[in-house]
Design an enzyme around this catalytic site. Structure first.
Site, PDB file in Angstrom:
ATOM      1  N   THR A  89      33.336  86.213  57.069  1.00 37.39           N
ATOM      2  CA  THR A  89      33.110  85.712  55.709  1.00 37.39           C
ATOM      3  C   THR A  89      33.437  86.735  54.641  1.00 37.39           C
ATOM      4  O   THR A  89      33.951  86.385  53.570  1.00 37.39           O
ATOM      5  CB  THR A  89      31.619  85.301  55.579  1.00 37.39           C
TER       6      THR A  89
ATOM      7  N   ASP B 260      28.240  86.891  62.765  1.00 40.41           N
ATOM      8  CA  ASP B 260      27.698  86.118  63.894  1.00 40.41           C
ATOM      9  C   ASP B 260      27.590  86.926  65.190  1.00 40.41           C
ATOM     10  O   ASP B 260      26.598  86.837  65.895  1.00 40.41           O
ATOM     11  CB  ASP B 260      28.533  84.852  64.136  1.00 40.41           C
TER      12      ASP B 260
ATOM     13  N   THR C 278      13.377  90.940  77.534  1.00 40.86           N
ATOM     14  CA  THR C 278      12.460  90.007  76.876  1.00 40.86           C
ATOM     15  C   THR C 278      13.155  89.124  75.828  1.00 40.86           C
ATOM     16  O   THR C 278      14.107  89.558  75.176  1.00 40.86           O
ATOM     17  CB  THR C 278      11.275  90.738  76.204  1.00 40.86           C
TER      18      THR C 278
ATOM     19  N   CYS D 131      11.639  88.308  73.212  1.00 41.09           N
ATOM     20  CA  CYS D 131      11.057  88.710  71.922  1.00 41.09           C
ATOM     21  C   CYS D 131      12.007  89.644  71.178  1.00 41.09           C
ATOM     22  O   CYS D 131      12.774  90.372  71.788  1.00 41.09           O
ATOM     23  CB  CYS D 131       9.734  89.428  72.143  1.00 41.09           C
TER      24      CYS D 131
HETATM   25  N1  ASP Z   1      31.181  82.747  61.039  1.00 41.59           N
HETATM   26  C1  ASP Z   1      31.333  84.005  60.325  1.00 41.59           C
HETATM   27  C2  ASP Z   1      31.731  85.052  61.322  1.00 41.59           C
HETATM   28  O1  ASP Z   1      30.918  85.542  62.046  1.00 41.59           O
HETATM   29  C3  ASP Z   1      30.089  84.333  59.614  1.00 41.59           C
HETATM   30  C4  ASP Z   1      30.118  85.673  58.913  1.00 41.59           C
HETATM   31  O2  ASP Z   1      31.129  86.275  58.691  1.00 41.59           O
HETATM   32  O3  ASP Z   1      29.056  86.141  58.527  1.00 41.59           O
HETATM   33  O4  ASP Z   1      32.876  85.398  61.396  1.00 41.59           O
END
Ligand code: ASP
Length: 344
Positions: free
Chosen positions: A16, A93, A278, A280
């Site tokens: 992004t 991501d 875990t 968590c």
């Molecule tokens: N879907 C995008 C990616 O991981 C989200 C981001 O850039 O934050 O490339």
């Protein structure tokens, strides 16, 4: 290493952060970082050279694969002597996986590799990308007595610098997208950048060694109440599987059903390594603390202490790729190699 930072390399891989609105169509298109001085004239005020490499093609980080990590490592290796530090622009991501993988693949790292990205595209007025990018550059350049202040793989996001292999993406909406649940921040950013020096790895001044063989014969099984024998069996019988991360409850606990314990025991006896991590986001696996984990340690699961799933996965790919198996593999899994776990 020179006293003053002379040059940094920005490696743009996609995500992004690099998006801007196309003036003609209004659609989001990748930002041309080769013109970054034109878009971000303040870069000129840093006083050192900032060069740029853009990956081709730029990817959404959901498409990251081990090959991509190898390419990143090769790019850093090839440019290691020329630059004082590296900033990697990456989608958020899978950034925690990439940061973890890089930490294992870059042994004896003595220069900063700072990953950053953003939740809002660079081209949006309220973007978090501009601040993340500019501060990541400042951190990658920071030195004291000629030595890099952060000679490790780290993620900078929303005012916080974290050890890369301790992070997890936990927020798909907020600007503070990452958590480092088991390790304190490396730096906090407000008016000043406050480095928490005692938390940052010290350089060892040895020659960089890169590791580019990754073995992806690994899998993750997340436990849930009601998990059925067929789900467990079909995971354990994946052809070629060498290691399985079992994401357990709390401090490493799992159901005590006989069918479950027997299935795991049989798989371990046939040579599968099962790594107990875990579910968590903070805290540690403590095998034997509860009755529900006593059997797991008895049948030979390897405890993952406070390692994240992202780090566990990439550490396994790295160690298996290097050819480790049996006792040596177990020993290295339980040894912090790049600050990825804390052994109490
Ligand atoms: N879907 C995008 C990616 O991981 C989200 C981001 O850039 O934050 O490339």
């Amino acid at each position: 290493m020179t006293d003053e930072t002379k040059a940094l390399l920005v490696i743009y891989t996609g995500g992004t952060i690099g998006m801007v609105k196309d003036a003609a169509s209004g659609a989001l298109v990748p930002f041309d970082f080769s013109n970054m001085y034109e878009h971000l004239p303040m870069l000129g005020s840093f006083g050192y050279q900032i060069d740029f490499i853009g990956f081709e093609p730029l990817i959404d980080s959901s498409n990251v694969k081990p090959d991509f990590w190898v390419r990143l490592v090769e790019t850093i290796e090839l440019n290691y002597e020329k630059y004082d530090g590296f900033v990697v622009l990456h989608g958020s991501d899978t950034m925690a996986y990439t940061a973890s993988a890089l930490s294992f693949m870059l042994e004896n790292l003595n220069k900063p590799v700072i990953l950053t990205g953003s939740q809002l595209p660079m081209g949006e007025i309220r973007t978090d990308g501009r601040e993340n990018f500019l501060t990541a550059i400042e951190i990658a350049a920071a030195k004291e007595d000629g030595v890099a202040l952060v000679p490790e793989v780290a993620i900078y996001f929303e005012n916080r610098l974290m050890r890369g292999n301790r992070t997890t993406k936990f927020n798909a909406e907020g600007f503070n997208a990452f958590v480092s649940g088991n390790y304190p921040l490396l730096a906090e950013v407000g008016v000043h950048i406050r480095y928490n020096r005692s938390n940052i790895l010290r350089p060892n001044f040895k020659r960089l060694r890169t590791h580019k063989k990754l073995d992806n014969n690994v899998s993750i099984l997340k436990l849930f109440p009601g998990i059925s024998p067929s789900v467990v069996q079909s995971t354990l019988s994946i052809p070629g599987l060498k290691a399985l991360i079992l994401e357990t409850f709390g401090s490493g606990n799992a159901p005590t059903d006989e069918w479950f314990i027997n299935a795991l025991e049989e798989a371990i006896q046939s040579g599968l390594l099962i790594f107990n991590v875990t579910q968590c986001k903070a805290g540690s696996v403590e095998l034997g603390k509860y009755e529900t984990s006593v059997m797991l340690s008895r049948i030979g699961l390897v405890g993952g202490h406070d390692i994240t799933t992202e780090s566990a996965l990439t550490k396994l790919m790295y160690l298996l790729g290097e050819g480790y198996y049996g006792d040596a593999l177990v020993r290295l899994l339980q040894t912090p190699l790049r600050g990825e776990m804390t052994i109490e």
